[in-house]
Design an enzyme around this catalytic site. Structure first.
Site, PDB file in Angstrom:
ATOM      1  N   ASP A 155      -5.848   1.517  12.664  1.00 52.82           N
ATOM      2  CA  ASP A 155      -6.852   1.014  12.344  1.00 52.82           C
ATOM      3  C   ASP A 155      -8.062   0.607  13.549  1.00 52.82           C
ATOM      4  OD1 ASP A 155      -5.058  -0.148  10.412  1.00 52.82           O
ATOM      5  OD2 ASP A 155      -6.977  -0.369   9.287  1.00 52.82           O
ATOM      6  N   ASN A 170      -2.156  -0.996  13.891  1.00 51.93           N
ATOM      7  CA  ASN A 170      -2.092  -0.315  12.640  1.00 51.93           C
ATOM      8  C   ASN A 170      -1.311  -1.519  11.602  1.00 51.93           C
ATOM      9  OD1 ASN A 170      -2.171   1.786  10.566  1.00 51.93           O
ATOM     10  ND2 ASN A 170      -0.100   2.170  10.779  1.00 51.93           N
ATOM     11  N   GLN A 180       0.707  -1.280   0.130  1.00 55.51           N
ATOM     12  CA  GLN A 180      -0.152  -0.031   0.015  1.00 55.51           C
ATOM     13  C   GLN A 180       0.709   1.215   0.144  1.00 55.51           C
ATOM     14  OE1 GLN A 180      -0.542  -2.674   2.039  1.00 55.51           O
ATOM     15  NE2 GLN A 180      -2.622  -2.927   2.339  1.00 55.51           N
TER      16      GLN A 180
END
Lengths: 369, 369
Positions: free
Chosen positions: B248, B258, B207
């Site tokens: 998150d 995370n 990502q």
């Protein structure tokens, strides 16, 4: 070591003594290709381009490079200046692994002692072979000493699986036999200890997922590939009993240069009270350096090693571009783990703490400036 | 945000109000594909398969899922039990991001208040839109508050480049606008501060190299992709001024889930005295949890996400197999960084320390059990 029941080393001299044969490790695990290296340029290219990698193997390959230099001397008398020049070229192939200069200097030293050209060539060859055998024997001994650590954990866990974590490939592919970090694993496996290895994939060149997984798999050792990001999480949750890594250069004070990312694993091990060991032959100690972070040169490699990933697609090995074509990348190949994070060194002479005092007690003949 | 001078968000409602449109983030950066999500199954699939990802965006997508549930009710009256059942399915799409359940419950709560079917559908839609707008506004404010930190560093460095490091993508693609971790970067850039971002590639799904690099590049912000292994080395050598990541799910005590690998960066930041900040809207706090490592569920995803890497080869997006076909992999998607390693939180209401006391001083209306 065994690959499909055949004994194999990552380097050997061709039967006609004219070429050095190496496994082209860039092509593993999907292709098994043997490359012929016929002169110093071939040797330098193979080290730079990482046909061969790993500190001990780089050393042995470069040692054979001195032999090829002597063999291919343009002048029959094999001048000392020519040899020195070729050795200096060999030593600059990669900057971080200290074994490279160590092995080249060792062979050169012996060659310069003799006079006759044929004798020079023979000396270079036998010295290179001697270094290869010594590294193999060192790794065997590292396995013997490291086995004690694994065995202790296995007893403490009452025979339950011992979970080791390793980074990069410090296996027999990086050495001659057994490997450094993997030597205790192979030794424990031979002894029937239940071992399982978490294999860091080791970006960017994936030496973990490509090479360590291949080695362990071919030997029948249980292993699971994880991303380099995962080790901390595993350690937090009790899924790692011990970390063992190799090194490309260690200072006599115990600082350790190894594949980039090793430092992060050492930090996580410390934060979770997990032993973090570095396995190395004494040829990997740099007796001249005291401060690894300041003094060990860290190689910066081609950013495309990060941007492109190589793998198999429909039977063909391809390289795919992951990020946007316009995004730059920076590729630092090693980092330095400070001695304070290293539980101990596993050497051919036994285990010691990562302090100058303890290292030199094990190797009292070594002198630092 | 701007992509080639066009304003773009990662999610929007189609003009006929019958489908939710999202950028299929699995295909970036090499392909730009818009996917139409027409029902709850589509929404769940898009969340599971990571067409959309990032805590705030998962929340907004799931909120639109409640709208699609109401819109596509098999019974004209839109029964409460049906809605609750669909919401429960939506909430189980992924386990780690708390925004998912938070957003779904928020929409459901309002929808259950009204009676008429048309009103239910309208309420669901306007609530989902409201959450989207609120998240965009939260991110704008996170940028405002985080800008102060970047500005301070820039002043201290007398205008020299501020080097930020981020992990994964907590950019506008993960949110609605600005992003969380990237919001201070965009704000600093707008203000003319010289910023450069080290982008962790973020294995296994990249990502960082695929999404963050794409976002920053399209906006014209200087950035360099690095392996996840490299951050420690950069920090040791003074090449990182501040780390900012998203999350998150954060506990009210300051523990932070995370993307896997975040914990390793937090350890390195601490070891090198570098500030480590977590940027988040308050919707990402889980007010029910106190011990992140013990209590936050960590998703384990398909090992093939590690074994195969997707990229571009001769104009075609392909997936290549990196390790030996027979080697297993384990794919833990997140890790938890304990509060003791977090310098502070950047929220829509300002910056606070990662302690229950400070977090609750900023959000006094929130109750923990």
């Amino acid at each position: 070591m065994k690959v499909d029941d055949k004994n194999l080393r990552p380097i050997w001299l061709d039967t006609d003594l004219k070429a050095v044969k190496v496994i082209d490790q860039r092509r593993l695990p999907h292709e098994f290709v043997i490359a012929d290296l016929k002169n110093v340029d071939d040797i330098i290219m193979a080290i730079k381009e990482m046909y061969v990698r790993g500190a001990p193997l780089i050393g042995v390959t470069a040692a054979y490079g001195v032999y090829l230099a002597a063999l291919n001397s343009p002048v029959k008398t094999i001048e000392d200046d020519y040899l020195k020049e070729e050795c200096s070229r060999l030593k600059s192939a990669r900057p971080t692994a200290v074994n490279l200069a160590w092995a080249v200097d060792k062979v050169l030293f012996e060659v310069l002692k003799v006079e006759k050209p044929k004798k020079k060539i023979d000396t270079a060859r036998t010295q290179a072979e001697k270094i290869a055998e010594a590294e193999a024997e060192n790794c065997r001994k590292i396995g013997e000493h490291g086995l004690v650590l694994v065995d202790e954990i296995s007893r403490r866990k009452k025979g339950k699986t011992v979970n080791l974590l390793t980074h990069c490939n410090a296996g027999w592919l990086a050495c001659i036999e057994y490997g450094t970090a993997t030597a205790p694993i192979y030794a424990a496996y031979e002894k029937g200890i239940d071992v399982h290895v978490w294999v860091d994939e080791t970006r960017p060149l994936n030496q973990g997922s490509r090479l360590t997984a291949w080695e362990l798999g071919r030997h029948g050792i249980k292993h699971t590939i994880i991303t380099d990001n995962a080790g901390g999480h595993l350690m937090q949750h009790g899924m790692v009993d011990i970390v063992i890594v190799g090194t490309d250069r260690a200072t006599c004070t115990g600082d350790v240069a190894n594949k980039i990312g090793t430092y992060l694993k050492a930090l996580a091990a410390r934060d979770n009270n997990i032993p973090f060991y570095v396995a190395l032959p004494s040829s990997t100690f740099d007796w001249n350096l005291k401060d690894g972070i300041k003094e060990i040169p860290i190689e910066e490699r081609d950013p495309d090693e990060i941007r492109y990933v190589q793998g198999l697609d429909q039977g063909i090995t391809r390289s795919v571009l992951v990020p946007p074509a316009s995004s730059p990348a920076a590729n630092f190949a090693f980092d330095v783990t400070p001695a304070r994070l290293v539980t101990g060194f596993i050497t051919e002479r036994g285990i010691c703490k990562a302090t100058e005092h303890d290292i030199k007690r094990l190797f009292p003949e070594k002198k630092s400036p």
